[in-house]
Motif scaffolding. Structure first.
Motif, short mmCIF file in Angstrom:
data_model
loop_
_atom_site.label_atom_id
_atom_site.label_comp_id
_atom_site.label_asym_id
_atom_site.label_seq_id
_atom_site.Cartn_x
_atom_site.Cartn_y
_atom_site.Cartn_z
N ASP A 345 43.43 43.93 35.17
CA ASP A 345 43.67 43.50 33.80
C ASP A 345 42.55 44.04 32.91
OD1 ASP A 345 44.45 42.14 31.50
OD2 ASP A 345 43.15 40.44 32.03
N HIS A 346 42.84 45.02 32.10
CA HIS A 346 41.80 45.65 31.29
C HIS A 346 41.46 44.84 30.05
CE1 HIS A 346 41.81 49.28 33.72
NE2 HIS A 346 43.14 49.28 33.69
N THR A 347 42.22 43.81 29.77
CA THR A 347 41.90 42.92 28.65
C THR A 347 41.44 41.59 29.21
OG1 THR A 347 44.18 42.14 28.53
CG2 THR A 347 43.60 44.05 27.17
N SER A 348 40.30 41.15 28.78
CA SER A 348 39.72 39.92 29.29
C SER A 348 40.54 38.71 28.86
CB SER A 348 38.29 39.78 28.79
OG SER A 348 37.73 38.56 29.23
N GLY A 349 40.75 37.77 29.78
CA GLY A 349 41.37 36.51 29.43
C GLY A 349 42.74 36.27 30.01
N THR A 350 43.36 37.27 30.65
CA THR A 350 44.68 37.05 31.21
C THR A 350 44.62 36.12 32.42
OG1 THR A 350 45.37 39.24 30.47
CG2 THR A 350 46.73 38.18 32.16
N PHE A 351 43.65 36.35 33.27
CA PHE A 351 43.50 35.54 34.49
C PHE A 351 42.34 34.56 34.33
CE2 PHE A 351 45.39 39.55 35.88
CZ PHE A 351 46.52 39.08 36.55
N ALA A 352 42.33 33.56 35.16
CA ALA A 352 41.23 32.60 35.17
C ALA A 352 39.95 33.29 35.63
CB ALA A 352 41.57 31.43 36.08
N ASP A 353 38.83 32.64 35.38
CA ASP A 353 37.56 33.22 35.79
C ASP A 353 37.49 33.29 37.31
OD1 ASP A 353 35.46 30.67 36.60
OD2 ASP A 353 37.32 30.21 35.56
N SER A 354 36.64 34.17 37.81
CA SER A 354 36.54 34.40 39.26
C SER A 354 36.04 33.17 40.00
CB SER A 354 35.62 35.59 39.54
OG SER A 354 36.21 36.78 39.06
N GLY A 355 35.28 32.29 39.32
CA GLY A 355 34.82 31.07 39.96
C GLY A 355 35.96 30.15 40.36
N THR A 356 37.01 30.10 39.52
CA THR A 356 38.18 29.29 39.86
C THR A 356 38.88 29.86 41.09
OG1 THR A 356 38.50 28.64 37.55
CG2 THR A 356 40.40 28.45 39.02
N TYR A 357 39.02 31.17 41.14
CA TYR A 357 39.63 31.79 42.32
C TYR A 357 38.75 31.62 43.55
CZ TYR A 357 43.46 33.93 39.73
OH TYR A 357 44.61 34.12 39.00
N ALA A 358 37.43 31.59 43.35
CA ALA A 358 36.53 31.35 44.49
C ALA A 358 36.74 29.95 45.05
CB ALA A 358 35.07 31.53 44.05
N LEU A 359 36.94 28.96 44.18
CA LEU A 359 37.20 27.60 44.63
C LEU A 359 38.50 27.52 45.41
CD1 LEU A 359 36.54 24.57 44.67
CD2 LEU A 359 37.66 24.39 42.43
N MET A 360 39.54 28.18 44.91
CA MET A 360 40.82 28.17 45.62
C MET A 360 40.71 28.91 46.96
SD MET A 360 42.57 26.34 43.71
CE MET A 360 41.41 25.59 42.56
N GLY A 361 39.96 30.00 46.98
CA GLY A 361 39.77 30.72 48.25
C GLY A 361 39.03 29.89 49.27
N ALA A 362 38.01 29.13 48.83
CA ALA A 362 37.28 28.26 49.75
C ALA A 362 38.20 27.20 50.33
CB ALA A 362 36.11 27.61 49.01
#
Length: 631
Positions: A345-362
């Motif tokens: 995604d070349h435009t910032s803001g489409t996806f949640a921040d990487s910290g949220t994905y890190a929590l889901m991955g954990a």
């Protein structure tokens, strides 16, 4: 908690070795966690408290209320409370601890046990607050001193950190985490089988394995930052950053870099696991233009070796847990997914921040390994302190569980089966649902029975000839109907205390009961029998003289005259649920005349035993041998 008697698993010596061992294993930098041993340690402490005495410290509270707790039922409840307290102390999650004990620990649950666990977890958290805040004279509590994932704040005001449609992404991460957990479990299972054949039978080999694995972990941990060999500038513009983020920047490891720079891989390896998890959760990244993050290559280089080392380490002869290694490796995996999405995604803001994905991955990797859902959701919520992640965590953990169950069982269940522990699962085995199996097919017909009044020599010879834990007591005066059951511990205690009477006693007319005297041997008080719990004498401790072999033991005052029984025509589903929910060790099988025709132990209810019972046929109970046998 499943009704299995595991020797020395809740001894004080076990606690001492566990605490010392986990202190060294975590300090050595091994990919292990202290949370699993904390649960075990809490259970040991609870079991010790339920006894209310210690020979080592010269403590005995027999005169107090503790005497009422000295039985298997109360001890089981105390151990369940200790497990809840262990989770509460490790994660600062009292409600999660109660649910963990319910979901993963106890096979029998009641309202009384619920509030007991809740009270125990509450006292544990209160003690932690008191000990962790002694330096400020019990003023305002410093929450950073307790285990937490840091402070999660909404990045966009009152709105959540993710879009509703991203729950689909979280579900996909959950599926991938379940797949990773299944691979982890399968690899560790094969490695454990190899250890059982080549290593575990020799103490020297087990020590050597620990030394070699520790050297391997140290070498890999030092080589990985050297392979990365790239320095990244620390963020400079941190005016709008929180104190938490600034502290995480200070925790970055320089490792052969110049001042103001850090090595990304070294920052994940050489910091403690709690700090590394917080870095993965809270380092900002909302798009490709934000450089204050871990790169995809660094995350991948850390994730693969770390989870591989965790697979190898779990099972060596050191106390270890898998919560923190699974959370750390899962956080790296989740942040890697978030980072890749932001690159797409070349435009910032489409996806949640990487910290949220890190929590889901954990959550996904831990759920894929342990297959927990309810308790793990609450533990993670209590550790994050942010309710916006309720639904994403639930979806992620459910997907991880479903995906992992397609391939194998949870890691804890796998190790229980590898140790040949007769653990009864919550659900009835599938073979019992597929075929119509009755209790008469699975029972053992070679039953060793006693009479209400028996010769001391008969009891002694029976105990020497077999290792059964319970013996049915049948009344020969009423065609062999079941009178009750007598435990092995009780019989050994009666023989040791010479609780038998004169063999030449006369039966008086006014002292008859079913043709037998009411009492023909000295009566041992229940307080005397319970006082030796749990260290009952064994049959090897009993010295029976030849002159006493014909003496009579009256078992009627001591027998359990209301044992749990099941009819020989009862379905195996009913038998299984009765056996498991009550934590039984034996179950007498009777016919329509209440005569003992067999006995069922927990090994008879395992899937392999149920498969063998199919060969006996539906009507096997109708051609069973004599209803009872005397030695």
């Amino acid at each position: 908690l499943n009704g299995i008697d595991l020797p020395r698993v809740v001894r004080i010596k076990t606690l001492i070795c566990k605490v010392i061992g986990v202190s060294f294993s975590v300090s050595a930098g091994l990919p292990v966690g202290k949370e699993g041993p904390m649960v075990h340690s809490g259970s040991v402490v609870a079991a010790a408290v339920s006894q209310g005495r210690s020979k080592l410290w010269g403590i005995d509270t027999t005169f107090s209320k503790f005497q009422d707790f000295r039985n298997d039922s109360e001890k089981r409840d105390f151990v369940a409370c200790g497990a809840a307290a262990g989770v509460a102390s490790a994660f600062g999650a009292p409600i999660g601890g109660v649910l963990f004990s319910l979901e993963e620990g106890a096979s029998f649950w009641s309202t009384k046990l619920t509030w007991r666990c809740f009270f125990c977890a509450m006292i544990t958290l209160g003690t932690l607050f008191g000990l962790k805040n002694l330096d400020n004279a019990w003023g305002q509590a410093n929450m950073e001193k307790l285990f937490s994932f840091g402070e999660f704040n909404s990045l966009t005001g009152e709105a959540s950190n993710f879009s509703i449609w991203e729950n689909v992404n979280f579900m996909l991460i959950g599926c991938l985490g379940g797949l990773i957990g299944a691979v982890f479990n399968a690899a560790n299972e094969n490695l454990t089988l190899w250890r059982m054949k080549r290593v575990n039978h020799c103490k020297k080999r087990r020590v050597l394995e620990v030394v070699l694995v520790s050297m391997l972990v140290s070498t890999v941990s030092f080589v990985m930052p050297l392979i990365w060999n790239r320095c990244t500038d620390k963020p400079n513009d941190m005016q709008d950053w929180s104190n938490q983020e600034k502290n995480l920047v200070d925790a970055l490891v320089q490792f052969q870099c110049e001042d103001g720079q850090y090595n990304e891989v070294a920052s994940l390896i050489f910091t403690d696991a709690d700090t590394a998890i917080k870095q993965l959760f809270h380092f900002r990244e909302a798009g490709v233009d934000d450089a204050s993050t871990f790169s995809s290559a660094a995350l991948f280089l850390f994730f693969i070796p770390y989870i591989s080392l965790a697979t190898i380490v779990y099972g060596i002869a050191v106390p270890s847990g898998l919560f923190v290694p699974s959370l750390l490796s899962g956080a790296a995996f989740g942040r890697l997914c978030g980072h890749l999405l932001h690159k797409l995604d070349h435009t910032s803001g489409t996806f949640a921040d990487s910290g949220t994905y890190a929590l889901m991955g954990a959550a996904a990797v831990l759920g894929g390994m342990a297959r927990m859902t309810i308790s793990l959701t609450v533990i993670l919520l209590e550790a994050t302190g942010d309710m916006q992640y309720v639904l994403p965590l639930m979806l992620t953990l459910m997907c991880a569980r479903f995906t992992g169950n397609v391939f194998n069982e949870g890691l804890y269940d796998i190790h229980i089966h590898l140790k040949n522990i007769p653990f009864l699962e919550p659900e009835v085995p599938s073979i019992a649902e597929k075929y119509e199996i009755v209790a008469g097919q699975v029972m053992s017909t070679d039953v060793k029975c006693l009479r209400p009044i028996e010769r001391a020599g008969v009891v002694y010879d029976l105990l020497r000839s077999c290792s059964h834990g319970t013996f049915p007591v049948v009344d020969t005066a009423s065609s062999g109907t079941l009178y009750g059951t007598a435990s092995r511990d009780m019989l050994c205690t009666l023989l040791q205390r010479k609780a038998y009477g004169n063999p030449d006693v006369q039966v008086l007319d006014d002292d008859r009961e079913a043709g037998q005297p009411k009492r023909v041997s000295p009566l041992v008080q229940w307080d005397t029998l319970e006082k030796v719990y749990p260290k009952y004498p064994s049959i090897e401790d009993v010295d029976l003289r030849s002159a006493d072999r014909n003496c009579l033991i009256d078992l009627r005052p001591y027998a359990n005259t209301a044992p749990y029984t099941v009819n020989e025509t009862a379905s195996i589903q009913r038998t299984y649920r009765l056996f498991r929910t009550l934590g039984l060790r034996t179950l007498c099988v009777v016919n329509h005349s209440n005569q003992v025709v067999g006995i069922i132990t927990r090994k008879d209810l395992l899937p392999d035993a149920l498969s063998d019972s199919l060969l006996r046929g539906r009507n096997a109970h109708e051609v069973s041998p004599e209803p009872f046998h005397f030695t």
